[in-house]
Every structure is written in structure tokens, then in C-alpha cells.
Scaffold this active site. Structure first.
Site, PDB file in Angstrom:
ATOM      1  N   LYS A   4       0.854  -1.221  -0.007  1.00  0.00           N
ATOM      2  CA  LYS A   4       0.286   0.163   0.074  1.00  0.00           C
ATOM      3  C   LYS A   4       0.797   1.280   0.066  1.00  0.00           C
ATOM      4  CE  LYS A   4      -4.017  -1.876   2.832  1.00  0.00           C
ATOM      5  NZ  LYS A   4      -4.858  -1.700   1.891  1.00  0.00           N
ATOM      6  N   GLU A  32      -6.485  -9.347   0.488  1.00  0.00           N
ATOM      7  CA  GLU A  32      -6.169 -10.580   1.325  1.00  0.00           C
ATOM      8  C   GLU A  32      -7.251 -10.894   2.401  1.00  0.00           C
ATOM      9  OE1 GLU A  32      -5.646  -7.532   2.147  1.00  0.00           O
ATOM     10  OE2 GLU A  32      -6.349  -7.294   4.541  1.00  0.00           O
ATOM     11  N   ARG A  72     -10.483 -11.459   2.000  1.00  0.00           N
ATOM     12  CA  ARG A  72     -11.376 -12.524   1.345  1.00  0.00           C
ATOM     13  C   ARG A  72     -10.655 -13.604   1.138  1.00  0.00           C
ATOM     14  NH1 ARG A  72     -11.689  -8.664  -3.945  1.00  0.00           N
ATOM     15  NH2 ARG A  72     -11.331  -7.159  -2.226  1.00  0.00           N
TER      16      ARG A  72
END
Ligand code: BES
Ligand code: MN
Ligand code: ZN
Length: 501
Positions: free
Chosen positions: A279, A351, A353
Site C-alpha cells: 500500500k 487478502e 477475502r
């Protein structure tokens, strides 16, 4: 804080301060406010007539009571309760939160509050109590200066003429719920370095022990033997091992031997860096709260264990870090979930899910027939619904309606997004069964479409709380930071189910 519900008239209440709900544009010339004005030597009418207080939601007016009047309390707080027609038990929580926060700031140590709602006194006292407890929570535990040091140690909720036993039950329930919401908020606020998956499992062990829940924590070896390749693909990049927490509440006397088994499943990413799909740095520190779904499950189970409803409930929290390293899963890798489905990992930042897929499958293996999962799953949900509504999606419309209605009763808002089968096309992979990202369009929905692949055969709903789990600003009734969203709704769902069984 000591909490009591009392049926006494307010004039002689032995607390330092008294807080009263006042409706929008309510006048002091008649009814309750007229009596309060007379008892308080005219300060109520003076505040209202001078236009300094209009009764808008969240507004307050702090008044000194003249000596020698007929009230025992020394201070009076008028709290705006908004439109009288919309006033309900959920709003009583906010009234109580505002009253408690505002009076604490004035150094009051003992307070009495008058919610002024007609209805079931047990319910009203419970909502007022939980609202005050939630209102007083602060996130300053790691500060050594400028800390909130003021404490309210006594709360009296006044409902004149109500049954004493009902008031007592309500105060107890409200304390259990309020403390459990704050338990979840405290966890959400913990830095990733302190709240690792192992620490999260230890906290679950502690509540299981304290409140008599059965607990099982799967380590990575057991996850391997269960075939949980999807969950394990997320923890690969981290030195901290993943944990799968399973809590179970079993009623002493179940209402129905063949009833449904509800499982609450919550995403427990204790820190989400994005992994190899790292990110951007801005706001990354907030990704410590990516375990809020898991904390919500632990908070709800903590309350359920004490409220002892006649229905069994399973709590499941898959916990992992999501970090980049030489061992981390790479975009393009293919992993096999517990169900045997193969997943192409397009983006390691999707991640949540991946860990939920195996957790949902495991809940089914343990016999769950009804599953509610909750997760800070997508940034897209903030774009769609902001910080006002959480998203709800699923395959069982009855369960979805139940969530929306149960939420409304406690003041938590859920808005349904569609989950037509067409959306599933977006997660088809060329080389595996499915992929973990569905492109830019409808990000919250395609994330749910991914989870749906693992929730077949059961009644299922999914809550995306990424936009609502963290409050960027303080409210009159609540500090900024973790909101505790969904804990009260889940407790209420279990409560409502036990009444209807
Ligand atoms: N934990 C994040 C979602 C999130 C974002 C929660 C902002 C709270 C605030 C989740 O794991 C994530 O990174 N989702 C990605 C998915 C994308 C890669 C398909 C997102 O929403 O950007
Ligand atoms: Mn992510
Ligand atoms: Zn995440």
C-alpha cells in the site's frame, strides 16, 4: 462505573449532576419541562427562551442550580434529543453518551440521567447504560500526558414508576453490552506490534476462560492439514504465525435441539501492509484496525456468553498479518482453498477475502447453517456509503433484513448492496477457478461475490465495515477512533432470535 436503574422521582436523586433529554423546539411552559423549571428555580425556561439551547441532537446546556431549590442535584444538563417523533431506544444511547461525556468534562463524578422515552423500562435502561459506557471510552491508553483522567464512577438512570427488577436487569444487560463494545474498540485501537495473531488468540483464550466459552485455536500446522491454502497464503510473508480462533457458546437448555447454528466470522488482519502489492504510505498506520471484524466477533461472543441466550453461537476469527518478505505470496501465484477451489492471487492486498474463504469453509465444517461474516474488506465501501452506513450483502434476504432491522434498533445502519450473479463474471480467472480481485468496478460487490463462492449451501450475509469501523472525528456521544460498529447489532440479532425460537 456503578450503574443503577431507579424508579424514583428526579427531585431527590443524590447525584451531583442531573441530565435531561430535551426535544427540538420544546418549550418550558408546560408538561415535564415546566415542572423541571419550577424545581430548578427558573434556569430551564431561561436557557430555552434565550435561544441558547434549541434541543438539537447533540446540543447541550450546562446549568448551575440555585441553592435552596427543590432539586438535590447541584448541576443540570439539558441534552438535545432532536425531533420527538423520531426519538427511540437507539437515540437514548446517544443521549446517554452525550450526557456522560459532557458531564465528565465538567468533572462530575456521579450523574443521573432521564431518557424521557416511553416504553419497556428494561430496554430503555439497557440502551442508556450501554450508550454511557460507549460514550466514556477513550483511545488515550498509551498517552502519558493530556490523558482523560476524569472518571464518572456512578450512573443512575431514572425511569419514574418502573419495575425495580426490570430496571436492574436492564442495567446489567447494558453494562455487558457496553463493556463488550469497548472491548472490541480497544482491540481495534491496538498497534500491530502488540496485537499480533498470537496475542489476539490469547485475548480470546482469556474471554473463553472468564465467561465459559469453549475455544479451539488452530495453528498453521493444523491449517495445513485442513488444506487451508488460501488463509496460509496470506501469513506466508510474515514472521508471526496465523491463528484461527474458534469460540463456541452452547446454551444450558437450547430452545430447539434442531435449530440453526449461527456462526459469526470476522476478518482478523492484525496489520495490512498490502503485502507484495504494498500500500502507499499515507494512512497506512490505520491498517492496524484491519482486525476489527475479528474483534467484533470476540466482542459479540463475550456479551453472548454473559447474556446466555437459548441458542448456540459459533465465533470464528481467522487472524494473520499481511506483510511483504522473501517468502510472501506474489501476484500471479495460485493457491488452493480448503474447499479445493483454486484462486489466482492478482493482488496480495485483497487478502481479507482469502482468509475469510477458509474461515467460512471451516465454520461450515463445524456445522454452521447460518453465517454472518464481517470485515474491513474494501476501500470501495467508503466511496459508496461513506462513514454512515456499513454495507450488507448476501444470499439470504431474510437474514439481510434481520441484520438491517436489528441494526436500526440499536442505532447501527446497514445498507444493502446488490449481489446479482452477473458480478461473479468479474472474478473469473483464465488460469484458476477464480481470482481475488474483480477490477475497478463495484469493488465491494465483487469482494462479496468472491466470498459467496465459499458460502454455498448455507444462509449467508456479509458486512463490509471498512468505512464505518473508524470514526475520523469525535461525536458528542463518542470519542474519535474505533466505533465498535456491528457488535451491538450482532448481539441484538442473537437476542431477537432467542425470543422467536
Ligand atoms: N483492509 C483493506 C480495506 C480497507 C481500506 C479497510 C481502507 C479500511 C480502510 C483491504 O484488505 C484492501 O486492501 N482492499 C483493497 C482491495 C483491492 C486490492 C481489490 C482495496 O479496497 O483497495
Ligand atoms: Mn488489503
Ligand atoms: Zn485488509
Amino acid at each position: 462505573m456503578n450503574v443503577e436503574g431507579r424508579p424514583d422521582p428526579y427531585q431527590k436523586v443524590d447525584t451531583y449532576a442531573l441530565a435531561v433529554a430535551v426535544f427540538k423546539d420544546e418549550k418550558a411552559d408546560s408538561g415535564f419541562l415546566k415542572d423541571l423549571d419550577a424545581a430548578s428555580g427558573g434556569v430551564v425556561k431561561s436557557a430555552i427562551d434565550s435561544d441558547e439551547f434549541k434541543g438539537k441532537e447533540g446540543e447541550t446546556s450546562y446549568l448551575h442550580l440555585p441553592r435552596g431549590g427543590s432539586l438535590t442535584a447541584q448541576r443540570l444538563l439539558l441534552v438535545g434529543a432532536g425531533e420527538k417523533a423520531d426519538y427511540n431506544a437507539a437515540r437514548v444511547s446517544e443521549f446517554a453518551g452525550t450526557a456522560a461525556r459532557s458531564l465528565r468534562s465538567k468533572s462530575a463524578k456521579s450523574i443521573a440521567i432521564i431518557p424521557r422515552l416511553e416504553g419497556d423500562p428494561e430496554l430503555i435502561v439497557a440502551r442508556a447504560t450501554e450508550g454511557a459506557i460507549i460514550g466514556l471510552f477513550e483511545i488515550d491508553k498509551y498517552r502519558t500526558r493530556d490523558k482523560e483522567l476524569k472518571v464518572i464512577d456512578r450512573l443512575v438512570v431514572l425511569i419514574e414508576g418502573a419495575d425495580k427488577e426490570a430496571l436492574k436487569r436492564g442495567a446489567q444487560r447494558g453494562q455487558i453490552v457496553g463493556d463488550s463494545v469497548n472491548f472490541a474498540r480497544d482491540m481495534a485501537n491496538e498497534p500491530g506490534a502488540y496485537l499480533t495473531p498470537t496475542n489476539m488468540a490469547e485475548r480470546a483464550q482469556a474471554i473463553a476462560k472468564e465467561f465459559n466459552l469453549t475455544i479451539d485455536v488452530l495453528d498453521e500446522a493444523r491449517m495445513h492439514s485442513e488444506g487451508m491454502g488460501s488463509l496460509l497464503s496470506v501469513s506466508r510473508g510474515s514472521d508471526e504465525p496465523a491463528k484461527l480462533i474458534i469460540l463456541k457458546y452452547t446454551p444450558a437448555k437450547p430452545a430447539n435441539e434442531n435449530g440453526p447454528l449461527l456462526a459469526l466470522v470476522g476478518k482478523g488482519i492484525t496489520f495490512d501492509s498490502g503485502g507484495i502489492s504494498l500500500k502507499p504510505g499515507e494512512n497506512m498506520e490505520l491498517m492496524k484496525y484491519d482486525m476489527t471484524g475479528g474483534a467484533t466477533v470476540l466482542g459479540a461472543m463475550r456479551a453472548i456468553a454473559q447474556l446466555k441466550p437459548p441458542i448456540p453461537v459459533l465465533g470464528v476469527a481467522p487472524c494473520s498479518e499481511n506483510l511483504p518478505s522473501g517468502k510472501a505470496t506474489k501476484p500471479g501465484d495460485i493457491v488452493t482453498a480448503m474447499t479445493g477451489k483454486t484462486i489466482e492471487v492478482i493482488n496480495t492486498d485483497a487478502e481479507g477475502r482469502l482468509i475469510l474463504a477458509d474461515a467460512i469453509a471451516y465454520a461450515k465444517k463445524l456445522g454452521a447453517t447460518k453465517i454472518i461474516d464481517m470485515a474491513t474488506l474494501t476501500g470501495a465501501v467508503s466511496i459508496a456509503l461513506g462513514d454512515v452506513n456499513a454495507a450488507v450483502l448476501g444470499t439470504d434476504q431474510e437474514l439481510i433484513d434481520e441484520i438491517i432491522n436489528a441494526g436500526r434498533e440499536v442505532g447501527e445502519k446497514f445498507w444493502q448492496l446488490p449481489l446479482d450473479k452477473e458480478y461473479s463474471k468479474q472474478i473469473k480467472s483464465d488460469i484458476a477457478d477464480i481470482k481475488n480481485v474483480g477490477g475497478r468496478k463495484a469493488g465491494t460487490i465483487t469482494a462479496a461475490a468472491f466470498l459467496k463462492e465459499f458460502a454455498d449451501g448455507v444462509s449467508w450475509a456479509h458486512l463490509d465495515i471498512a468505512g464505518t469501523a473508524w470514526g475520523d472525528e469525535a461525536k458528542p456521544y463518542r470519542a474519535k477512533g474505533p466505533t465498535g460498529i456491528a457488535v451491538r447489532t450482532l448481539i441484538n440479532i442473537v437476542d431477537r432470535a432467542s425470543r422467536s425460537e
